[in-house]
Design a protein around this motif. Structure first.
Motif, PDB file in Angstrom:
ATOM      1  N   UNK A 214     -23.112  57.927 -11.163  1.00 30.81           N
ATOM      2  CA  UNK A 214     -22.573  56.741 -10.493  1.00 30.81           C
ATOM      3  C   UNK A 214     -23.078  56.656  -9.061  1.00 30.81           C
ATOM      4  N   UNK A 215     -23.420  55.442  -8.663  1.00 35.42           N
ATOM      5  CA  UNK A 215     -23.698  55.133  -7.275  1.00 35.42           C
ATOM      6  C   UNK A 215     -22.883  53.890  -6.919  1.00 35.42           C
ATOM      7  N   UNK A 216     -22.802  53.579  -5.653  1.00 33.66           N
ATOM      8  CA  UNK A 216     -21.991  52.442  -5.203  1.00 33.66           C
ATOM      9  C   UNK A 216     -22.831  51.508  -4.338  1.00 33.66           C
ATOM     10  N   UNK A 217     -22.504  50.218  -4.430  1.00 35.61           N
ATOM     11  CA  UNK A 217     -23.164  49.214  -3.612  1.00 35.61           C
ATOM     12  C   UNK A 217     -22.115  48.558  -2.721  1.00 35.61           C
ATOM     13  N   UNK A 218     -22.441  48.361  -1.458  1.00 31.20           N
ATOM     14  CA  UNK A 218     -21.486  47.810  -0.504  1.00 31.20           C
ATOM     15  C   UNK A 218     -21.059  46.405  -0.909  1.00 31.20           C
ATOM     16  N   UNK A 219     -19.754  46.163  -0.831  1.00 31.83           N
ATOM     17  CA  UNK A 219     -19.193  44.848  -1.123  1.00 31.83           C
ATOM     18  C   UNK A 219     -17.983  44.612  -0.244  1.00 31.83           C
ATOM     19  N   UNK A 220     -17.867  43.383   0.258  1.00 28.70           N
ATOM     20  CA  UNK A 220     -16.726  43.026   1.089  1.00 28.70           C
ATOM     21  C   UNK A 220     -15.961  41.882   0.431  1.00 28.70           C
ATOM     22  N   UNK A 221     -14.657  42.086   0.230  1.00 27.92           N
ATOM     23  CA  UNK A 221     -13.814  41.012  -0.273  1.00 27.92           C
ATOM     24  C   UNK A 221     -13.652  39.938   0.796  1.00 27.92           C
ATOM     25  N   UNK A 222     -13.274  38.697   0.424  1.00 22.78           N
ATOM     26  CA  UNK A 222     -12.794  38.262  -0.884  1.00 22.78           C
ATOM     27  C   UNK A 222     -13.924  38.050  -1.894  1.00 22.78           C
ATOM     28  N   UNK A 223     -13.528  38.025  -3.164  1.00 16.82           N
ATOM     29  CA  UNK A 223     -14.487  37.862  -4.251  1.00 16.82           C
ATOM     30  C   UNK A 223     -14.785  36.376  -4.428  1.00 16.82           C
ATOM     31  N   UNK A 224     -15.618  35.888  -3.566  1.00 12.18           N
ATOM     32  CA  UNK A 224     -16.063  34.493  -3.605  1.00 12.18           C
ATOM     33  C   UNK A 224     -17.544  34.467  -3.977  1.00 12.18           C
ATOM     34  N   UNK A 225     -18.040  33.354  -4.492  1.00  6.05           N
ATOM     35  CA  UNK A 225     -19.473  33.281  -4.800  1.00  6.05           C
ATOM     36  C   UNK A 225     -20.362  33.678  -3.636  1.00  6.05           C
ATOM     37  N   UNK A 226     -20.002  33.267  -2.425  1.00  6.92           N
ATOM     38  CA  UNK A 226     -20.828  33.593  -1.244  1.00  6.92           C
ATOM     39  C   UNK A 226     -20.886  35.106  -1.020  1.00  6.92           C
ATOM     40  N   UNK A 227     -19.759  35.774  -1.065  1.00  6.56           N
ATOM     41  CA  UNK A 227     -19.739  37.219  -0.843  1.00  6.56           C
ATOM     42  C   UNK A 227     -20.429  37.977  -1.971  1.00  6.56           C
ATOM     43  N   UNK A 228     -20.284  37.496  -3.189  1.00  5.51           N
ATOM     44  CA  UNK A 228     -20.934  38.143  -4.325  1.00  5.51           C
ATOM     45  C   UNK A 228     -22.456  38.112  -4.177  1.00  5.51           C
ATOM     46  N   UNK A 229     -22.970  36.992  -3.707  1.00  8.86           N
ATOM     47  CA  UNK A 229     -24.426  36.865  -3.548  1.00  8.86           C
ATOM     48  C   UNK A 229     -24.971  37.801  -2.483  1.00  8.86           C
ATOM     49  N   UNK A 230     -24.150  38.209  -1.544  1.00 11.12           N
ATOM     50  CA  UNK A 230     -24.606  39.111  -0.482  1.00 11.12           C
ATOM     51  C   UNK A 230     -25.024  40.474  -1.019  1.00 11.12           C
ATOM     52  N   UNK A 231     -24.556  40.826  -2.205  1.00  9.14           N
ATOM     53  CA  UNK A 231     -24.917  42.135  -2.768  1.00  9.14           C
ATOM     54  C   UNK A 231     -26.358  42.205  -3.236  1.00  9.14           C
ATOM     55  N   UNK A 232     -26.968  41.049  -3.493  1.00  7.44           N
ATOM     56  CA  UNK A 232     -28.304  41.037  -4.076  1.00  7.44           C
ATOM     57  C   UNK A 232     -29.304  41.959  -3.404  1.00  7.44           C
ATOM     58  N   UNK A 233     -29.482  41.867  -2.082  1.00  8.64           N
ATOM     59  CA  UNK A 233     -30.488  42.704  -1.417  1.00  8.64           C
ATOM     60  C   UNK A 233     -30.125  44.193  -1.372  1.00  8.64           C
ATOM     61  N   UNK A 234     -28.905  44.537  -1.732  1.00  9.16           N
ATOM     62  CA  UNK A 234     -28.456  45.927  -1.635  1.00  9.16           C
ATOM     63  C   UNK A 234     -28.585  46.704  -2.946  1.00  9.16           C
TER      64      UNK A 234
ATOM     65  N   UNK B 236     -21.729  50.775  -9.231  1.00  9.54           N
ATOM     66  CA  UNK B 236     -20.389  50.199  -9.077  1.00  9.54           C
ATOM     67  C   UNK B 236     -20.220  49.619  -7.681  1.00  9.54           C
ATOM     68  N   UNK B 237     -19.335  48.661  -7.565  1.00  4.62           N
ATOM     69  CA  UNK B 237     -19.009  48.125  -6.247  1.00  4.62           C
ATOM     70  C   UNK B 237     -18.275  49.183  -5.430  1.00  4.62           C
ATOM     71  N   UNK B 238     -18.471  49.129  -4.128  1.00  7.21           N
ATOM     72  CA  UNK B 238     -17.800  50.107  -3.266  1.00  7.21           C
ATOM     73  C   UNK B 238     -16.287  50.007  -3.371  1.00  7.21           C
ATOM     74  N   UNK B 239     -15.773  48.852  -3.739  1.00  5.81           N
ATOM     75  CA  UNK B 239     -14.337  48.622  -3.828  1.00  5.81           C
ATOM     76  C   UNK B 239     -13.783  48.819  -5.235  1.00  5.81           C
ATOM     77  N   UNK B 240     -14.644  49.137  -6.195  1.00  7.78           N
ATOM     78  CA  UNK B 240     -14.220  49.214  -7.595  1.00  7.78           C
ATOM     79  C   UNK B 240     -13.283  50.402  -7.843  1.00  7.78           C
TER      80      UNK B 240
END
Length: 252
Positions: free
Chosen positions: A48-68, A24-28
């Motif tokens: 459940x585990x969490x992956x770091x995510x920073x808003x806003x939910x834009x395509x650029x920010x979403x792609x940052x999760x890939x390596x995590x 799950x996203x850290x913000x979910x």
């Protein structure tokens, strides 16, 4: 001095137990609750585990999760077998790609079935015999448009689409029940064979029965489709929790 005695411990068998995993996203604020409601209460457990995510939910920010994703998946009970593991972000699945997410999760859990909400939705529409869908998202326009492209590139016809224009997934988790129902009613059209309510953060699961009853057509949501796909891929072909739509009546 206290005498310390070592006793023999009998270990319970976990044979027959189905383990499900969620990244799950850290913000979910929504997915964990929805999965707890929809996955089998007996004979299964959710980790459940969490992956770091920073808003806003834009395509650029979403792609940052890939390596995590791989390192987050490694924290899901190492050494235990899973029936299926879900990566819980619909819009990021579009941006990163289903195959890339599957590869990242399987790096930690080889040979495990991996579910993304996007591919689960494709599986759901196939099982329902649906090709024409109306799409409702809570996202910004710039985040919704790639989702339309994703579905159309995978053989669906998105006949209508609408979004709430929210940029923070924590706000998406607070959209009111009646707002979702009204928006689903508005985005529906005669050509649509089903409605897709996108986003794992959106509290849409509780609206499914009401919308299906009113519109007389299937309603698929990100979390419902993901839970359904996880159960089916784990071999639970007949599992059908009541109140979560006609999808659970279908097998893969």
């Amino acid at each position: 001095m206290v005498s310390l005695v070592e006793h023999t411990a009998e270990l319970a068998s976990t044979e027959g137990m189905t383990r499900f995993g969620l990244v799950a996203l850290s913000t979910d604020l929504t997915t964990e609750r929805d999965f707890t409601r929809m996955l089998p209460e007996a004979g299964s457990t959710l980790h459940i585990t969490r992956v770091a995510f920073e808003n806003p939910t834009t395509p650029e920010n979403l792609r940052k999760m890939g390596p995590r994703i791989a390192s987050a998946a490694e924290l899901l009970v190492p050494g235990e077998a899973f029936g299926a593991i879900c990566y819980g972000c619909t819009s990021a699945s579009v941006e990163l790609g289903d195959a890339a997410i599957t590869s990242a999760v399987q790096a930690a859990h080889p040979n495990t079935a991996v579910v993304t909400p996007t591919h689960a939705a494709l599986m759901a529409f196939s099982a329902l015999g649906v090709r024409k869908v109306a799409l409702l998202t809570p996202y910004l326009v710039e985040t919704t448009e790639p989702m339309i492209t994703y579905f159309e590139e995978n053989g669906l016809d998105v006949v209508n689409a609408a979004c709430f224009g929210l940029e923070d997934d924590r706000d998406m988790a607070r959209v009111k029940h009646d707002s979702i129902v009204r928006a689903a009613r508005s985005v529906d059209c005669p050509e649509a064979e089903a409605i897709f309510l996108s986003c794992t953060a959106l509290p849409a699961v509780g609206t499914i029965a009401e919308i299906e009853a009113e519109l007389k057509k299937p309603v698929v949501t990100s979390n419902q489709a993901s839970a359904w796909a996880m159960c089916r891929l784990a071999g639970l072909q007949d599992y059908n929790p009541q109140g979560y739509g006609s999808l659970f009546e279908r097998q893969i």
